[in-house]
Write an enzyme that holds these catalytic residues in place. Structure first.
Site, mmCIF file in Angstrom:
data_model
loop_
_atom_site.group_PDB
_atom_site.id
_atom_site.type_symbol
_atom_site.label_atom_id
_atom_site.label_comp_id
_atom_site.label_asym_id
_atom_site.label_seq_id
_atom_site.Cartn_x
_atom_site.Cartn_y
_atom_site.Cartn_z
ATOM 1 N N LYS A 191 -4.672 5.629 7.913
ATOM 2 C CA LYS A 191 -5.239 6.098 6.646
ATOM 3 C C LYS A 191 -5.890 7.453 6.839
ATOM 4 O O LYS A 191 -6.491 7.732 7.870
ATOM 5 C CB LYS A 191 -6.292 5.103 6.135
ATOM 6 C CG LYS A 191 -5.719 3.776 5.689
ATOM 7 C CD LYS A 191 -6.813 2.879 5.137
ATOM 8 C CE LYS A 191 -7.369 3.421 3.829
ATOM 9 N NZ LYS A 191 -8.360 2.499 3.226
ATOM 10 N N ARG A 234 0.844 -1.196 0.000
ATOM 11 C CA ARG A 234 0.000 0.000 0.000
ATOM 12 C C ARG A 234 0.876 1.241 0.000
ATOM 13 O O ARG A 234 1.614 1.502 0.940
ATOM 14 C CB ARG A 234 -0.931 0.013 1.224
ATOM 15 C CG ARG A 234 -1.901 1.204 1.216
ATOM 16 C CD ARG A 234 -3.008 1.024 2.231
ATOM 17 N NE ARG A 234 -2.564 1.235 3.600
ATOM 18 C CZ ARG A 234 -3.324 1.024 4.674
ATOM 19 N NH1 ARG A 234 -4.552 0.553 4.511
ATOM 20 N NH2 ARG A 234 -2.861 1.245 5.879
ATOM 21 N N SER A 274 -12.790 -3.325 1.007
ATOM 22 C CA SER A 274 -12.991 -2.789 2.352
ATOM 23 C C SER A 274 -14.471 -2.561 2.595
ATOM 24 O O SER A 274 -15.168 -2.029 1.734
ATOM 25 C CB SER A 274 -12.240 -1.461 2.516
ATOM 26 O OG SER A 274 -10.851 -1.645 2.400
#
Length: 223
Positions: free
Chosen positions: A148, A51, A119
């Protein structure tokens, strides 16, 4: 190259329980993603999600190619966050998208047999993900997380309870999970868990993972 020794069924099985690790260079004490991923793999981790949000496409391709080689050597899964094109270019095992990213139906057209994760933050989203063909889902954020940006409020253990009782595909409990609250998450039935900064930011990544794995093993023996 993709892990040739692993069938699709085996990849799903790996996702069904264990530790799901995510790279987070911003929180990695100055270590590179390759360094951190190497330590994760040395500790026995079988799932790594790449990520990155701030790097150029070229940088991501170089890093992800390295991680693909590393994971393939260990028969571990490489999942790429958001970027289906990057996942395809390095022959990753899967791609993970969010609610506001490319729809999983469109990702499927590109990715074919690749594992697709989505998600989710509510029972409605979870059931919708199953109906639309996700191979696994993220369930969270369980607790408040700052890893995040623009993340939704914590969904708590109540949504985790729902997933345990109603979702037939693998799911990953994620969001604000630390070593100290992991036993609570496991006691609610989570089999696959993700601790991001707790691992990437650990001074000793291998020892941290070994302690986490011990908690998971102890929880598994109770079910």
């Amino acid at each position: 190259m993709a892990s040739p020794a692993l069938s699709r069924a085996e990849k799903i099985r790996i996702l069904s329980s264990g530790l799901y690790c995510i790279t987070a260079e911003e929180y990695s004490r100055g270590r590179s993603n390759a360094d951190v991923a190497g330590q994760m793999l040395d500790a026995g981790v079988k799932i790594i999600q790449y990520r990155e949000k701030e790097k150029s496409g070229r940088e991501m391709f170089i890093e992800c190619s390295t991680l693909r080689e590393m994971t393939a050597e260990r028969n571990a899964l490489l999942i790429v966050n958001d970027h289906a094109d990057l996942a395809l270019s390095v022959e990753a095992d899967g791609v993970h998208v969010g609610q506001d990213d490319m729809p999983i139906e469109a990702v499927r057209k590109l990715a074919g047999d690749m594992i697709i994760g989505l998600s989710t933050h509510s029972p409605l989203q979870a059931m919708d993900a199953v109906r639309r063909g996700a191979d696994y889902i993220g369930v969270g954020p369980i607790y408040r997380t700052f890893t995040k940006k623009n993340v939704c409020d914590p969904v708590g253990l109540e949504y985790l309870d729902y997933a345990v009782q109603n979702i037939s595909i693998p799911f990953v409990a994620i969001g604000g999970i630390k070593e100290h609250n992991l036993p609570d998450v496991c006691s609610h039935g989570a089999k696959t868990v993700c601790l991001v900064t707790e691992i990437t930011g650990a001074e000793d990544i291998r020892s941290t993972i070994e302690r986490v794995q011990s908690i998971l093993t102890a929880a598994k023996s109770k079910f």
